[in-house]
Write a protein that holds these residues in place. Structure first.
Motif, PDB file in Angstrom:
ATOM      1  N   THR A 287       0.706  -1.126  -0.075  1.00  0.00           N
ATOM      2  CA  THR A 287      -0.051  -0.074  -0.004  1.00  0.00           C
ATOM      3  C   THR A 287       0.869   1.215  -0.065  1.00  0.00           C
ATOM      4  OG1 THR A 287      -1.717  -1.147   1.044  1.00  0.00           O
ATOM      5  CG2 THR A 287      -1.961   1.402   1.202  1.00  0.00           C
ATOM      6  N   ILE A 288       2.066   1.203   0.920  1.00  0.00           N
ATOM      7  CA  ILE A 288       2.725   2.491   0.783  1.00  0.00           C
ATOM      8  C   ILE A 288       3.466   2.649  -0.550  1.00  0.00           C
ATOM      9  CG2 ILE A 288       4.902   3.409   1.906  1.00  0.00           C
ATOM     10  CD1 ILE A 288       3.922   1.655   4.541  1.00  0.00           C
ATOM     11  N   ALA A 289       3.903   1.434  -1.067  1.00  0.00           N
ATOM     12  CA  ALA A 289       4.780   1.512  -2.274  1.00  0.00           C
ATOM     13  C   ALA A 289       3.790   2.079  -3.362  1.00  0.00           C
ATOM     14  CB  ALA A 289       5.052   0.143  -2.766  1.00  0.00           C
ATOM     15  N   SER A 290       2.621   1.717  -3.547  1.00  0.00           N
ATOM     16  CA  SER A 290       1.534   2.057  -4.453  1.00  0.00           C
ATOM     17  C   SER A 290       1.294   3.277  -4.456  1.00  0.00           C
ATOM     18  CB  SER A 290       0.328   1.151  -4.149  1.00  0.00           C
ATOM     19  OG  SER A 290      -0.772   1.587  -4.973  1.00  0.00           O
ATOM     20  N   ALA A 291       0.981   3.913  -3.220  1.00  0.00           N
ATOM     21  CA  ALA A 291       0.655   5.333  -2.622  1.00  0.00           C
ATOM     22  C   ALA A 291       1.802   6.261  -3.338  1.00  0.00           C
ATOM     23  CB  ALA A 291       0.464   5.743  -1.465  1.00  0.00           C
ATOM     24  N   ALA A 292       3.135   5.771  -3.030  1.00  0.00           N
ATOM     25  CA  ALA A 292       4.206   6.598  -3.468  1.00  0.00           C
ATOM     26  C   ALA A 292       4.208   6.491  -5.147  1.00  0.00           C
ATOM     27  CB  ALA A 292       5.523   5.950  -2.750  1.00  0.00           C
ATOM     28  N   VAL A 293       3.972   5.391  -5.721  1.00  0.00           N
ATOM     29  CA  VAL A 293       4.195   5.291  -7.095  1.00  0.00           C
ATOM     30  C   VAL A 293       3.149   6.199  -7.762  1.00  0.00           C
ATOM     31  CG1 VAL A 293       4.082   4.039  -9.074  1.00  0.00           C
ATOM     32  CG2 VAL A 293       5.379   3.447  -7.052  1.00  0.00           C
ATOM     33  N   THR A 294       1.687   5.926  -7.272  1.00  0.00           N
ATOM     34  CA  THR A 294       0.671   6.853  -7.709  1.00  0.00           C
ATOM     35  C   THR A 294       0.957   8.152  -7.527  1.00  0.00           C
ATOM     36  OG1 THR A 294      -0.915   5.023  -7.441  1.00  0.00           O
ATOM     37  CG2 THR A 294      -1.761   6.982  -7.625  1.00  0.00           C
ATOM     38  N   THR A 295       1.373   8.636  -6.604  1.00  0.00           N
ATOM     39  CA  THR A 295       1.737  10.185  -6.324  1.00  0.00           C
ATOM     40  C   THR A 295       2.729  10.705  -7.356  1.00  0.00           C
ATOM     41  OG1 THR A 295       1.028  10.085  -3.827  1.00  0.00           O
ATOM     42  CG2 THR A 295       2.488  11.733  -4.569  1.00  0.00           C
ATOM     43  N   SER A 296       3.698   9.955  -7.267  1.00  0.00           N
ATOM     44  CA  SER A 296       4.862  10.360  -8.370  1.00  0.00           C
ATOM     45  C   SER A 296       4.380  10.534  -9.685  1.00  0.00           C
ATOM     46  CB  SER A 296       5.927   9.332  -8.215  1.00  0.00           C
ATOM     47  OG  SER A 296       6.455   9.297  -6.987  1.00  0.00           O
ATOM     48  N   VAL A 297       3.577   9.471 -10.277  1.00  0.00           N
ATOM     49  CA  VAL A 297       2.844   9.478 -11.617  1.00  0.00           C
ATOM     50  C   VAL A 297       2.210  10.841 -11.672  1.00  0.00           C
ATOM     51  CG1 VAL A 297       1.340   8.301 -13.200  1.00  0.00           C
ATOM     52  CG2 VAL A 297       3.044   7.111 -11.994  1.00  0.00           C
ATOM     53  N   GLY A 298       1.079  10.803 -10.757  1.00  0.00           N
ATOM     54  CA  GLY A 298       0.180  11.890 -10.951  1.00  0.00           C
ATOM     55  C   GLY A 298       1.032  13.327 -10.876  1.00  0.00           C
ATOM     56  N   LEU A 299       1.957  13.638  -9.930  1.00  0.00           N
ATOM     57  CA  LEU A 299       2.786  14.642 -10.110  1.00  0.00           C
ATOM     58  C   LEU A 299       3.796  14.897 -11.438  1.00  0.00           C
ATOM     59  CD1 LEU A 299       3.847  14.886  -6.216  1.00  0.00           C
ATOM     60  CD2 LEU A 299       2.152  16.171  -7.598  1.00  0.00           C
ATOM     61  N   ALA A 300       4.047  13.854 -12.036  1.00  0.00           N
ATOM     62  CA  ALA A 300       4.941  13.916 -12.859  1.00  0.00           C
ATOM     63  C   ALA A 300       3.786  14.417 -14.141  1.00  0.00           C
ATOM     64  CB  ALA A 300       5.373  12.400 -13.422  1.00  0.00           C
ATOM     65  N   LEU A 301       2.720  14.034 -14.268  1.00  0.00           N
ATOM     66  CA  LEU A 301       1.711  14.420 -15.254  1.00  0.00           C
ATOM     67  C   LEU A 301       1.407  15.837 -15.200  1.00  0.00           C
ATOM     68  CD1 LEU A 301      -0.494  11.500 -15.524  1.00  0.00           C
ATOM     69  CD2 LEU A 301       1.093  12.102 -17.236  1.00  0.00           C
ATOM     70  N   LEU A 302       1.436  16.131 -13.865  1.00  0.00           N
ATOM     71  CA  LEU A 302       1.231  17.723 -13.598  1.00  0.00           C
ATOM     72  C   LEU A 302       2.200  18.690 -13.941  1.00  0.00           C
ATOM     73  CD1 LEU A 302      -0.572  17.734  -9.914  1.00  0.00           C
ATOM     74  CD2 LEU A 302      -1.476  18.727 -12.207  1.00  0.00           C
ATOM     75  N   VAL A 303       3.394  18.034 -13.511  1.00  0.00           N
ATOM     76  CA  VAL A 303       4.803  18.710 -14.046  1.00  0.00           C
ATOM     77  C   VAL A 303       4.784  18.966 -15.564  1.00  0.00           C
ATOM     78  CG1 VAL A 303       7.368  19.015 -13.975  1.00  0.00           C
ATOM     79  CG2 VAL A 303       5.988  18.488 -11.814  1.00  0.00           C
ATOM     80  N   VAL A 304       4.495  18.114 -16.226  1.00  0.00           N
ATOM     81  CA  VAL A 304       4.522  18.182 -17.685  1.00  0.00           C
ATOM     82  C   VAL A 304       3.268  19.029 -18.149  1.00  0.00           C
ATOM     83  CG1 VAL A 304       3.804  16.890 -19.804  1.00  0.00           C
ATOM     84  CG2 VAL A 304       5.396  15.855 -17.937  1.00  0.00           C
ATOM     85  N   LEU A 305       2.067  19.028 -17.494  1.00  0.00           N
ATOM     86  CA  LEU A 305       0.989  20.002 -17.847  1.00  0.00           C
ATOM     87  C   LEU A 305       1.366  21.377 -17.613  1.00  0.00           C
ATOM     88  CD1 LEU A 305      -1.854  20.244 -18.907  1.00  0.00           C
ATOM     89  CD2 LEU A 305      -2.700  19.742 -16.699  1.00  0.00           C
ATOM     90  N   GLY A 306       2.055  21.421 -16.274  1.00  0.00           N
ATOM     91  CA  GLY A 306       2.468  22.814 -15.980  1.00  0.00           C
ATOM     92  C   GLY A 306       3.497  23.550 -16.742  1.00  0.00           C
ATOM     93  N   THR A 307       4.598  22.738 -17.127  1.00  0.00           N
ATOM     94  CA  THR A 307       5.623  23.186 -17.933  1.00  0.00           C
ATOM     95  C   THR A 307       5.153  23.671 -19.417  1.00  0.00           C
ATOM     96  OG1 THR A 307       7.011  21.740 -16.740  1.00  0.00           O
ATOM     97  CG2 THR A 307       7.755  22.621 -18.611  1.00  0.00           C
ATOM     98  N   LEU A 308       4.280  22.826 -20.012  1.00  0.00           N
ATOM     99  CA  LEU A 308       3.669  22.997 -21.151  1.00  0.00           C
ATOM    100  C   LEU A 308       2.901  24.375 -21.347  1.00  0.00           C
ATOM    101  CD1 LEU A 308       2.757  19.342 -22.453  1.00  0.00           C
ATOM    102  CD2 LEU A 308       4.850  20.987 -23.150  1.00  0.00           C
ATOM    103  N   THR A 309       2.283  24.556 -20.211  1.00  0.00           N
ATOM    104  CA  THR A 309       1.285  25.761 -20.009  1.00  0.00           C
ATOM    105  C   THR A 309       1.911  26.934 -19.313  1.00  0.00           C
ATOM    106  OG1 THR A 309       0.066  24.775 -18.351  1.00  0.00           O
ATOM    107  CG2 THR A 309      -0.876  24.278 -20.257  1.00  0.00           C
ATOM    108  N   HIS A 310       3.008  26.758 -18.824  1.00  0.00           N
ATOM    109  CA  HIS A 310       3.735  27.862 -18.336  1.00  0.00           C
ATOM    110  C   HIS A 310       2.912  28.295 -16.902  1.00  0.00           C
ATOM    111  CE1 HIS A 310       6.393  28.112 -21.446  1.00  0.00           C
ATOM    112  NE2 HIS A 310       5.734  28.487 -22.367  1.00  0.00           N
ATOM    113  N   GLN A 311       2.392  27.144 -16.318  1.00  0.00           N
ATOM    114  CA  GLN A 311       1.694  27.356 -14.932  1.00  0.00           C
ATOM    115  C   GLN A 311       1.971  26.481 -13.927  1.00  0.00           C
ATOM    116  OE1 GLN A 311      -0.672  29.649 -14.108  1.00  0.00           O
ATOM    117  NE2 GLN A 311      -0.589  30.577 -16.082  1.00  0.00           N
ATOM    118  N   THR A 312       3.322  26.352 -13.793  1.00  0.00           N
ATOM    119  CA  THR A 312       3.961  25.461 -12.715  1.00  0.00           C
ATOM    120  C   THR A 312       3.387  25.803 -11.186  1.00  0.00           C
ATOM    121  OG1 THR A 312       5.904  26.477 -12.752  1.00  0.00           O
ATOM    122  CG2 THR A 312       5.629  24.611 -13.780  1.00  0.00           C
ATOM    123  N   VAL A 313       2.900  27.097 -10.980  1.00  0.00           N
ATOM    124  CA  VAL A 313       2.189  27.609  -9.864  1.00  0.00           C
ATOM    125  C   VAL A 313       1.160  26.412  -9.297  1.00  0.00           C
ATOM    126  CG1 VAL A 313       0.379  28.856 -10.700  1.00  0.00           C
ATOM    127  CG2 VAL A 313       1.576  29.369  -8.759  1.00  0.00           C
TER     128      VAL A 313
END
Length: 184
Positions: free
Chosen positions: A38-64
């Motif tokens: 469960t801990i590993a799953s939460a860590a991986v899921t959080t990382s995947v979600g945040l990676a997608l957010l960083v890509v989205l934020g970087t592409l749109t210049h809204q990393t805030v």
């Protein structure tokens, strides 16, 4: 009631404090009993979600958007059964806080003191409408401090929040678990 050395009585006796202590102990035991999977799953899921957010934020210049939504992702993956992790609270909390703060900006207020006002009003609104989500208050503060364009920020915030929920839903399905426990 218990009396201290001066003879004053304590209005809260030991029996009424006990349930709170018991709840704390149960909560600590529950967290301590999380299986490594469960801990590993939460860590991986959080990382995947945040990676997608960083890509989205970087592409749109809204990393805030990344910090408040990172907190959201942590709540959703670490405590998926919590009311605060449910879609109504995630989307509703962020969008209501956003709406309130763009209203405050429309009045010409911005900066740290406006962030205090906007966050306070947003907190009251989400509680009144039964959609509390603490990371949404970070969204409110970010809006007041950075004064982004509403036409770019609002859709991006909505997409970011939904994206995190989709990542958690897919992760839960892969583990044969249920998320969300309530949708609205």
């Amino acid at each position: 009631m218990a009396a201290d050395a001066s003879g004053a009585t304590d209005t809260v006796d030991a029996a009424s404090r006990e349930p709170s202590r018991t709840r704390e102990r149960r909560g600590r035991r529950r967290l301590a009993r999380l299986p490594p999977r469960t801990i590993a799953s939460a860590a991986v899921t959080t990382s995947v979600g945040l990676a997608l957010l960083v890509v989205l934020g970087t592409l749109t210049h809204q990393t805030v958007l990344v910090p408040p939504l990172a907190a959201t992702m942590a709540i959703v993956t670490a405590t998926p059964d919590s009311p605060l992790a449910q879609p109504r609270h995630v989307i509703g909390g962020h969008m209501l806080a956003c709406l309130v703060c763009f209203g405050v900006l429309a009045l010409g207020w911005h900066g740290p003191w406006a962030a205090v006002v906007g966050c306070g009003i947003a907190c009251g609104v989400v509680l009144l409408l039964r959609t509390p989500h603490p990371p949404a208050m970070a969204t409110a503060v970010m809006i007041m401090l950075t004064t982004p364009s509403a036409t770019h920020f609002v859709p991006l915030l909505a997409v970011g929040a939904v994206l995190l929920l989709v990542v958690q839903t897919v992760s839960a399905r892969l583990r044969r678990e249920v998320y969300a426990t309530t949708w609205w």
